[in-house]
Design a protein around this motif. Structure first.
Motif, PDB file in Angstrom:
ATOM      1  N   MET A 226      85.289  53.755  68.430  1.00  0.00           N
ATOM      2  CA  MET A 226      85.401  52.291  68.493  1.00  0.00           C
ATOM      3  C   MET A 226      86.612  51.911  69.318  1.00  0.00           C
ATOM      4  N   GLN A 227      86.436  50.848  70.111  1.00  0.00           N
ATOM      5  CA  GLN A 227      87.540  50.465  70.990  1.00  0.00           C
ATOM      6  C   GLN A 227      87.811  48.971  70.926  1.00  0.00           C
ATOM      7  N   GLY A 228      88.998  48.601  71.337  1.00  0.00           N
ATOM      8  CA  GLY A 228      89.385  47.197  71.512  1.00  0.00           C
ATOM      9  C   GLY A 228      89.201  46.372  70.260  1.00  0.00           C
ATOM     10  N   GLU A 229      88.564  45.223  70.426  1.00  0.00           N
ATOM     11  CA  GLU A 229      88.399  44.262  69.346  1.00  0.00           C
ATOM     12  C   GLU A 229      87.641  44.874  68.161  1.00  0.00           C
TER      13      GLU A 229
ATOM     14  N   HIS B  59      96.265  37.796  63.136  1.00  0.00           N
ATOM     15  CA  HIS B  59      94.899  38.124  63.528  1.00  0.00           C
ATOM     16  C   HIS B  59      94.042  36.874  63.728  1.00  0.00           C
ATOM     17  N   GLY B  60      94.656  35.707  63.705  1.00  0.00           N
ATOM     18  CA  GLY B  60      93.942  34.476  64.015  1.00  0.00           C
ATOM     19  C   GLY B  60      92.972  34.023  62.943  1.00  0.00           C
ATOM     20  N   LEU B  61      93.175  34.449  61.694  1.00  0.00           N
ATOM     21  CA  LEU B  61      92.308  33.981  60.618  1.00  0.00           C
ATOM     22  C   LEU B  61      92.760  32.619  60.119  1.00  0.00           C
TER      23      LEU B  61
ATOM     24  N   LYS C 166      89.823  47.015  66.079  1.00  0.00           N
ATOM     25  CA  LYS C 166      90.794  46.227  65.333  1.00  0.00           C
ATOM     26  C   LYS C 166      90.131  45.580  64.118  1.00  0.00           C
ATOM     27  N   ILE C 167      88.968  44.993  64.355  1.00  0.00           N
ATOM     28  CA  ILE C 167      88.278  44.327  63.251  1.00  0.00           C
ATOM     29  C   ILE C 167      87.826  45.353  62.217  1.00  0.00           C
ATOM     30  N   GLY C 168      87.354  46.498  62.692  1.00  0.00           N
ATOM     31  CA  GLY C 168      86.941  47.559  61.776  1.00  0.00           C
ATOM     32  C   GLY C 168      88.075  47.953  60.841  1.00  0.00           C
ATOM     33  N   LYS C 169      89.250  48.044  61.411  1.00  0.00           N
ATOM     34  CA  LYS C 169      90.418  48.416  60.608  1.00  0.00           C
ATOM     35  C   LYS C 169      90.806  47.325  59.626  1.00  0.00           C
ATOM     36  N   LEU C 170      90.683  46.081  60.107  1.00  0.00           N
ATOM     37  CA  LEU C 170      91.055  44.932  59.283  1.00  0.00           C
ATOM     38  C   LEU C 170      90.135  44.804  58.069  1.00  0.00           C
ATOM     39  N   ARG C 171      88.885  45.242  58.239  1.00  0.00           N
ATOM     40  CA  ARG C 171      87.912  45.114  57.151  1.00  0.00           C
ATOM     41  C   ARG C 171      88.165  46.136  56.046  1.00  0.00           C
ATOM     42  N   ARG C 172      88.985  47.142  56.349  1.00  0.00           N
ATOM     43  CA  ARG C 172      89.312  48.144  55.327  1.00  0.00           C
ATOM     44  C   ARG C 172      90.767  47.942  54.926  1.00  0.00           C
ATOM     45  N   GLN C 173      91.009  47.551  53.703  1.00  0.00           N
ATOM     46  CA  GLN C 173      92.378  47.300  53.258  1.00  0.00           C
ATOM     47  C   GLN C 173      92.729  48.201  52.082  1.00  0.00           C
ATOM     48  N   MET C 174      94.009  48.290  51.826  1.00  0.00           N
ATOM     49  CA  MET C 174      94.462  49.207  50.788  1.00  0.00           C
ATOM     50  C   MET C 174      95.402  48.493  49.817  1.00  0.00           C
TER      51      MET C 174
END
Lengths: 351, 334
Positions: free
Chosen positions: A111-114, A151-153, A117-125
């Motif tokens: 996975m690249q770019g946006e 992240h512009g939310l 980033k979004i993929g990572k953001l969807r997984r939280q700890m």
């Protein structure tokens, strides 16, 4: 929980709330090694012929794991079994040494770019220690609101309202948002950690011993919050804990690790009613239960071996009451022994 | 075994209305305020409470280890009939480590990291008895064997860092056992250990209490450990004992609403997947306790009369509770 009892094989079937869909998170053959690098003295000694070697810990050793959307998977094990390392790999904050991690069917490494980033953001700890995982010099509003802003939310203008909503959802009074973490109790601090994780609208949460540091009555409040949020926000959890009581209560499926390897995985009822692996059985026997009265402690012999120098073959064989010759030489593979239940034990072949 | 029943023999430890306060700049912290319980010979009492309930300070008060600004301001600690609260430091030193021993949560509180185990154990033996080094070493070896440490002769020559966490705790327990004490105060000794290791230590402790007649005060926040280990249970809340009784009876049918809530919030006591029963709110600050019953603000049964602090009353034979409205109805049906 019907989805928990279905077989684990996934294919490319249409998306529905069943086992045939693409798992939300999938690990294939993931390993993580930590090496202690040699210092100058040791390197010199090796040059001169001393038998100095780099010490390597196989914290996670070829683990396969699937978590389907909406599922709560409990990850259980004792200290040094690699459960936290695995959790960090799943959450995307620690790279694996080997193997592949898939997010909604896509290889995370590709996975690249946006998208990455979004993929990572969807997984939280959410971490164990609410004292150590919050920046003591930041106000709660900034701890919770910083990431969504970046992240512009949310925007500067809507910042206050956004933070208030996040805090309220985690059971915190927004009136306290100008305070610092040290002004809160342990349970409240854990709520701040939860609000921070949820503020970036994740779909998948890794809870690493998230209630282990809390008192029982506060623990109940936080566990209830987790379950409420799961319902409200359609969350998927990987719930890491050493506390089998908590895992039994919360999880649909349980994965048991011992010294870096998964030894058994099964639907929760199955694990607690008919555990297959000798380690799972002895773990369940060792757990003190409030219903067990007076003098009923059974013990597993021996210590947990050092992960620096794990025993060959099956890692559990020195402590296992049923160990035989094959266990000392051959690593057992995780095989399906009943619908949805997989276990890594040579005893299952003997039958 | 032909042990005298605990009801006829005098108890090993009897704590009566113990009060230990800390005189801080922010005010007087009543960490322990009216704590009473008894432990018979060879019996295990589980002292249960959440953080800040005063259970550790109770243990420290018994050991005479409360440091300023803390002070025992009231009550008595009768150990085999002698009041420990009135002993001089010198007299206390003869008892401590000899007749009364303590095990801490972190075994490194007991162990000196720069001395070998044998040095530390021999020193402990010789501190209270005039024996040769040879004999002291033998006693140390026996104690290590008793707590299940393999090849004790070799292990005596090791340093604390060469042991795993569970083994270190065993060594700490072995040191506590050197003089075959009459009372051991154990403060969360298995909390930091893994379940399989905890199981091993609990099994050893059970065996020891049964065979040596040592009384044990087991301080913990974990009700499940107490359920399996203890004979009696004392539940503390905000510096006070709120319930005392036989462990089975208390856990099956608690009288005090706090005990009731605490047991209810244990996950295994709840239906899987259902919300856990929880106690609302949180423990009040010991600096500004509410008037009357400290649990009043969180209690579902609280009424007007709870504004007056209830006394620890024996509602049933051997069952004490500090409450105006105990759960007596459930005892009848249990």
């Amino acid at each position: 929980m019907s989805q928990a009892q279905m077989p684990m094989q996934a294919t490319n079937a249409p998306r529905s709330f069943s086992d045939t869909e693409t798992p939300m998170v999938e690990l294939r053959g993931v390993s993580r090694r930590f090496a202690k690098k040699l210092d100058i003295a040791a390197k010199l000694a090796r040059r001169l012929g001393a038998s100095v070697r780099e010490e390597i810990v196989h914290a996670v050793d070829r683990v396969d794991l699937r978590v389907r959307k909406g599922e709560v998977v409990g990850l259980v094990g004792e200290s040094g079994c690699g459960k936290s390392t695995l959790g960090r790999i799943v959450a995307g904050i620690l790279p694996q040494s080997e193997g592949e991690v898939f997010w909604n069917g896509e290889n995370v490494a590709a996975m690249q770019g946006e998208a990455a980033k979004i993929g990572k953001l969807r997984r939280q700890m959410i971490f164990q220690d609410p004292y150590a995982s919050l920046n003591p010099r930041m106000r709660v509003a900034d701890i919770v609101g910083e990431a969504p802003l970046v992240h512009g939310l949310t925007t500067r203008g809507k910042f206050d309202g956004y933070v208030d909503e996040q805090m309220r959802r985690a059971g915190l009074d927004p009136a306290f948002k100008r305070r610092y973490p040290h002004q809160f109790s342990g349970g409240q601090r854990q709520r701040i950690g939860i609000a921070r994780a949820l503020a970036v609208a994740p779909e998948f949460i890794v809870c690493d011993e998230a209630v282990a540091a809390l008192d029982v009555s506060i623990q109940a409040q936080i566990l209830n919050l987790f379950m409420q949020l799961r319902k409200d926000l359609d969350l998927t959890y990987l719930f890491i804990s050493h506390d089998l009581g908590v895992v039994e209560h919360l999880s649909d499926r349980v994965v048991i690790m011992y010294l870096g390897r998964v030894v058994e995985e099964a639907p929760t009822e199955r694990v607690f009613a008919a555990a297959n692996h000798p380690y799972t059985q002895s773990l369940l026997n060792s757990v003190p239960r409030i219903g067990n009265r007076k003098r009923a402690f059974t013990t597993v012999k021996g210590e947990i071996p050092s992960p620096l120098n794990p025993p060959p073959g099956c890692h559990f064989h020195p402590r296992c009451p049923h160990a035989f010759e094959r266990c000392r030489v051959e690593v057992p593979v995780l095989r399906e022994i009943a619908p949805g239940q997989r276990s890594a034990c040579h005893l299952n072949d003997a039958a | 075994m032909a042990e005298p029943s605990p009801h006829s023999a005098p108890p090993t430890l009897e704590v009566r209305n113990l009060q230990t306060h800390f005189f801080t700049r922010a005010g007087v912290v009543r960490a322990v305020d009216d704590v009473s319980f008894t432990i018979g010979r060879g019996k295990v009492l589980g002292l249960v409470g959440e953080s800040g309930s005063g259970k550790t300070v109770t243990g420290f008060s018994i050991m005479g280890l409360v440091d300023p600004p803390g002070r025992i301001v009231g009550g008595s600690i009768l150990f085999q009939g002698r009041d420990l609260a009135k002993l001089s430091e010198e007299e206390m030193r003869h008892l401590r480590g000899n007749r009364i021993a303590m095990i801490f949560q972190d075994p490194m509180m007991t162990l000196n990291p720069v001395l070998r185990i044998d040095t530390q154990m021999i020193e402990t033996v010789q501190a209270h008895e005039k024996v040769s080094e040879e004999e002291a070493r033998g006693r140390a070896r026996d104690a290590l064997g008793m707590v299940g440490i393999p090849s004790p002769d070799e292990r005596l020559k090791s340093y604390p860092h060469q042991f795993s966490g569970g083994m270190r705790q065993r060594v700490a327990i072995a040191i506590a056992l050197l003089h075959r004490p009459d009372l051991i105060v154990a403060d969360e000794p298995t909390t930091a250990l893994d379940v399989t290791i905890q199981g091993q230590i609990l099994a050893e402790v059970q065996k020891l209490c049964a065979t040596t007649g040592t009384a044990m005060l087991w301080i913990t926040h974990d009700l499940s450990v107490v359920a399996g280990l203890a004979d009696d249970i004392a539940v503390m809340y905000a510096g006070r004992v709120v319930e005392f009784g036989d462990v089975g009876e208390v856990l099956d049918a608690p009288l005090h609403p706090y005990t009731h809530g605490l047991i209810g919030s244990v996950p295994s006591r709840n239906k899987r997947g259902e919300p856990l029963r929880q106690i609302p709110g949180m423990t009040p600050s010991l600096l500004k306790l509410p008037e009357g019953c400290s649990f009043r603000a969180r209690c579902p049964r609280a009424q007007e009369d709870c504004l007056v602090m209830p006394a620890l009353h024996d509602w049933l034979p051997g069952r004490l509770a500090r409450c105006h409205h105990p759960h007596l109805d459930e005892v009848a049906t249990a």
